[in-house]
Enzyme design. Structure first.
Site, PDB file in Angstrom:
ATOM      1  N   CYS A   1       0.854  -1.183   0.000  1.00  0.00           N
ATOM      2  CA  CYS A   1       0.000   0.000   0.000  1.00  0.00           C
ATOM      3  C   CYS A   1       0.888   1.230   0.000  1.00  0.00           C
ATOM      4  O   CYS A   1       2.091   1.148   0.241  1.00  0.00           O
ATOM      5  CB  CYS A   1      -0.882   0.035   1.242  1.00  0.00           C
TER       6      CYS A   1
ATOM      7  N   ARG B   1       1.668   1.525  -6.015  1.00  0.00           N
ATOM      8  CA  ARG B   1       1.865   0.695  -4.825  1.00  0.00           C
ATOM      9  C   ARG B   1       0.559   0.098  -4.297  1.00  0.00           C
ATOM     10  O   ARG B   1       0.581  -0.790  -3.450  1.00  0.00           O
ATOM     11  CB  ARG B   1       2.510   1.531  -3.705  1.00  0.00           C
TER      12      ARG B   1
ATOM     13  N   TRP C   1      -3.788  -2.044  -1.371  1.00  0.00           N
ATOM     14  CA  TRP C   1      -3.734  -3.315  -2.091  1.00  0.00           C
ATOM     15  C   TRP C   1      -4.139  -4.368  -1.070  1.00  0.00           C
ATOM     16  O   TRP C   1      -3.436  -4.622  -0.104  1.00  0.00           O
ATOM     17  CB  TRP C   1      -2.329  -3.574  -2.634  1.00  0.00           C
TER      18      TRP C   1
ATOM     19  N   ASN D   1       0.609  -0.002   6.289  1.00  0.00           N
ATOM     20  CA  ASN D   1       1.147  -0.895   5.265  1.00  0.00           C
ATOM     21  C   ASN D   1       1.767  -2.087   5.993  1.00  0.00           C
ATOM     22  O   ASN D   1       2.495  -1.909   6.961  1.00  0.00           O
ATOM     23  CB  ASN D   1       2.213  -0.171   4.429  1.00  0.00           C
ATOM     24  N   GLY D   2       1.473  -3.310   5.519  1.00  0.00           N
ATOM     25  CA  GLY D   2       2.051  -4.495   6.147  1.00  0.00           C
ATOM     26  C   GLY D   2       0.977  -5.442   6.658  1.00  0.00           C
ATOM     27  O   GLY D   2      -0.206  -5.318   6.323  1.00  0.00           O
TER      28      GLY D   2
ATOM     29  N   GLU E   1      10.095 -15.490 -18.238  1.00  0.00           N
ATOM     30  CA  GLU E   1       9.781 -14.072 -18.067  1.00  0.00           C
ATOM     31  C   GLU E   1       8.681 -13.640 -19.033  1.00  0.00           C
ATOM     32  O   GLU E   1       7.794 -12.849 -18.666  1.00  0.00           O
ATOM     33  CB  GLU E   1      11.048 -13.233 -18.269  1.00  0.00           C
TER      34      GLU E   1
ATOM     35  N   LYS F   1       5.046 -11.971 -18.083  1.00  0.00           N
ATOM     36  CA  LYS F   1       4.516 -10.702 -18.597  1.00  0.00           C
ATOM     37  C   LYS F   1       3.120 -10.880 -19.175  1.00  0.00           C
ATOM     38  O   LYS F   1       2.232 -10.052 -18.965  1.00  0.00           O
ATOM     39  CB  LYS F   1       5.448 -10.125 -19.669  1.00  0.00           C
TER      40      LYS F   1
ATOM     41  N   GLU G   1       0.668 -11.331 -16.287  1.00  0.00           N
ATOM     42  CA  GLU G   1       0.477 -10.101 -15.519  1.00  0.00           C
ATOM     43  C   GLU G   1      -0.415  -9.105 -16.255  1.00  0.00           C
ATOM     44  O   GLU G   1      -1.317  -8.506 -15.656  1.00  0.00           O
ATOM     45  CB  GLU G   1       1.823  -9.441 -15.231  1.00  0.00           C
TER      46      GLU G   1
ATOM     47  N   HIS H   1       8.154 -34.427 -23.019  1.00  0.00           N
ATOM     48  CA  HIS H   1       7.968 -35.010 -21.687  1.00  0.00           C
ATOM     49  C   HIS H   1       6.725 -34.446 -20.998  1.00  0.00           C
ATOM     50  O   HIS H   1       6.695 -34.351 -19.768  1.00  0.00           O
ATOM     51  CB  HIS H   1       9.214 -34.773 -20.835  1.00  0.00           C
TER      52      HIS H   1
ATOM     53  N   LYS I   1       3.285  -3.349  -7.185  1.00  0.00           N
ATOM     54  CA  LYS I   1       4.628  -3.204  -7.735  1.00  0.00           C
ATOM     55  C   LYS I   1       5.675  -3.892  -6.874  1.00  0.00           C
ATOM     56  O   LYS I   1       6.526  -4.613  -7.365  1.00  0.00           O
ATOM     57  CB  LYS I   1       4.962  -1.710  -7.872  1.00  0.00           C
TER      58      LYS I   1
END
Length: 586
Positions: free
Chosen positions: A2, A27, A74, A100-101, A463, A467, A470, A486, A581
């Site tokens: 947050c 954030r 968030w 925050n936390g 990666e 992307k 996300e 396999h 983020k």
């Protein structure tokens, strides 16, 4: 994850707070709220949505008063609702909290407070702090002792700012970022310098286990025992002020487009950090490298290039998994920690585990004043400037460049990398978006995308899949080319798109064979290569270069494809749903 902000000064607080929250919205963006103190009374407005939306609906910036707090959330505890949005008032309404936390013992504290008659209106752990602080303040009658008592009862990681109806501000930090901005006749309390950078570049980074009281125009910093702490003011780089989209539609596109320039800055202006890091690595019996998300994918690249070019064995460990293999970390080793923000909880926990057995810590980080930087023996800056888009783009290529520079140093220049050529390759790919935009329109209805790569290109496949997940919310999976038969081959049919990362290097022929096997099962093939092939249904051309440069070049088309596919699906590429983020909570 947050954003929190507090303001104490001579100007009307709410407009300043709202502006700061907009700059920190990367954030947290589920909900937003502001509370201010005026005439010994706290007023509060909040709601679901982004800052601009909520401000338009409830007019956050019209709240009166010259002292205030704000928050973008968030969600961790409780659904995304108006009731769960911050700030949270205490039962008495005489104080309000932003936080925050995660408070790990909030359920037990809540039960105890309910037994004392406190009533809760939200599902959050934050409201527990508000009522616990109210209870302690009523018992001890002063802010200092109330904070000391409150933090002694809290378990977990947190940063919070409390505003009292008498006009006092207080804030505490325990394993979550908290920064004081020192303005002219004003103070700021924030989780990020972006919250106040337009007002001042003077900052104090609050140390872990300290708290702050602002009253009567004075600032006090104390430790959790109540002892006065003296801390130095730091000048914050003005580059953080340049966190604007400019002419770009989104931060994500801006940050993708900056990469021809940002790769030149990676690892620069950090003194002898790269040289010193190389010495640590060469002289250490055991090397570990860790990161989360995109940073872990950079760690996988580092593992390969250090082994192949420097003949140094490295164990790459996902940060969140390191706690479960902590017994395997050999004492007096070296841990390389990679993090864009330097505040990721899992990365910091991994560092703390390694430090307990006397490991040296080398950090590759974008914020040189972050918690990770302060925990490190050697700090190497990515120097790519603020990255506001939640999905990492320019930070990933900067991480790779730093790794390459370390390898160059270890090999005494036997491995020489042409960074100008890499920059020109990126610029060339960025010249024409039309084809990638067309492919994005073709994949928008697809439910499954697979990305295949071999050798050093396999981490890029992982990666790439990240992307796509996300930004587009399409299920995507990175596949090592040799593992196709396999298991993954069973998934290939006409409903599937497969991206083949296939530059013309030592992996080319084997990967092309895999592409033909996939094509025979009816899947559509998107080839990313410097060499055209009839097996590709769609070909994204990248410039011909050398093996070490290819991973950076082939990353750019995937970033663009993910961005444009997000637009096709009416998703916000800057703020993907459910993501933040920097994940500062576990």
């Amino acid at each position: 994850m947050c954003s929190i902000i507090g303001y104490y000064g001579n100007e009307v607080a709410a407009p300043i707070i709202v502006k700061g929250l907009k700059r920190m919205e990367y954030r947290g963006y589920d909900s937003v709220g502001v509370a201010t103190e005026s005439n010994s009374h706290i007023e509060l407005k909040k709601g679901i949505g982004k800052v601009e939306e909520v401000n338009s609906n409830v007019h956050l910036d019209t709240l009166p008063g010259k002292i205030g707090i704000g928050h973008t959330r968030w969600a961790t505890h409780g659904k995304v609702t108006d009731a769960n949005a911050h700030p949270h008032p205490s039962n008495s309404g005489k104080l309000a909290i932003v936080h925050n936390g995660i408070i790990e013992n909030f359920e037990q504290l809540k039960i105890e407070l309910e037994e004392d008659g406190y009533v809760f209106k939200s599902e959050t752990d934050t409201e527990v702090i508000a009522n616990l602080l109210q209870k302690n303040y009523e018992n001890v009658k002063n802010v200092k002792d109330a904070i000391i008592k409150t933090v002694s009862e809290l378990e977990g990681h947190y940063a919070f700012v409390a505003m009292f109806e008498n006009g006092q501000l207080a804030a505490a930090r325990f394993h979550e970022p908290l920064i004081v901005g020192i303005g002219k006749d004003s103070y700021f309390l924030s989780s990020d310098v972006l919250g106040f950078i337009e007002q001042t570049d003077n900052a104090i980074y609050i140390e872990n286990g300290n708290f702050v009281i602002i009253d009567n125009d004075k600032l006090q910093i104390l430790d959790f025992n109540g002892e006065i702490v003296k801390q130095q003011i730091t000048k914050v780089s003005k580059e953080f002020a340049d966190a604007y989209k400019g002419d770009y539609a989104h931060f994500t596109l801006k940050e993708i487009s900056e990469q021809p320039d940002t790769i030149f800055k990676a690892g620069e202006n950090t003194g002898n950090a790269i040289k010193n890091a190389a010495e640590y690595i060469k002289n250490s019996n055991n090397i570990y490298i860790t990161g989360s998300g995109t940073s872990y994918n950079a760690a996988l690249i580092a593992k390969q290039v250090l082994a192949k070019y420097a003949k140094i064995k490295v164990d790459a460990i996902i940060s969140s998994e390191l706690q479960f293999s902590s017994d395997t970390i050999e004492p007096n080793s070296t841990l390389i920690a990679i993090s864009q923000s330097g505040e990721s909880a899992d990365v910091l926990d991994a560092v703390n585990i390694a430090k307990k057995v006397n490991c040296n810590i080398i950090s590759i980080v974008n914020s040189l004043t972050s918690s990770l930087a302060r925990e490190s023996n050697i700090v190497i800056g990515m120097n790519c400037g603020p990255e506001i888009g939640v999905a990492a783009t320019k930070s990933f290529t900067s991480q790779m460049i730093v790794i390459y520079k370390i390898v160059e140093e270890i090999t005494n220049g036997d491995i020489k990398i042409n960074y100008k050529e890499i920059s020109e390759s990126i610029a060339k790919i960025l010249e024409n978006h039309d084809q990638i935009r067309h492919i994005a329109s073709e994949i928008k209805e697809i439910s499954d995308i697979y990305v295949l790569g071999r050798g050093i290109h396999y981490p890029i496949a992982i990666e790439s899949a990240l992307k796509l997940k996300e930004l587009t919310y399409i299920h995507a999976e990175g596949i090592p080319g040799g593992e196709l038969k396999h298991g993954p081959l069973a998934l290939m049919d006409s409903n599937v798109f497969v991206i083949i990362i296939n530059p013309n290097d030592s992996t080319y022929s084997d990967t092309l064979t895999s592409a033909r096997e996939i094509k025979a099962r009816g899947a559509k093939i998107i080839g990313i290569s410097d060499q055209k092939s009839d097996v590709y249904d769609y070909w994204i051309e990248i410039p011909k270069t050398n093996e070490l440069a290819y991973p950076i070049s082939e990353t750019i088309p995937i970033q663009l494809l993910s961005y444009y596919a997000a637009l096709e699906k009416d998703a916000d590429p800057d703020y993907p749903r459910n993501l933040a983020k920097s994940v500062t909570v576990k």
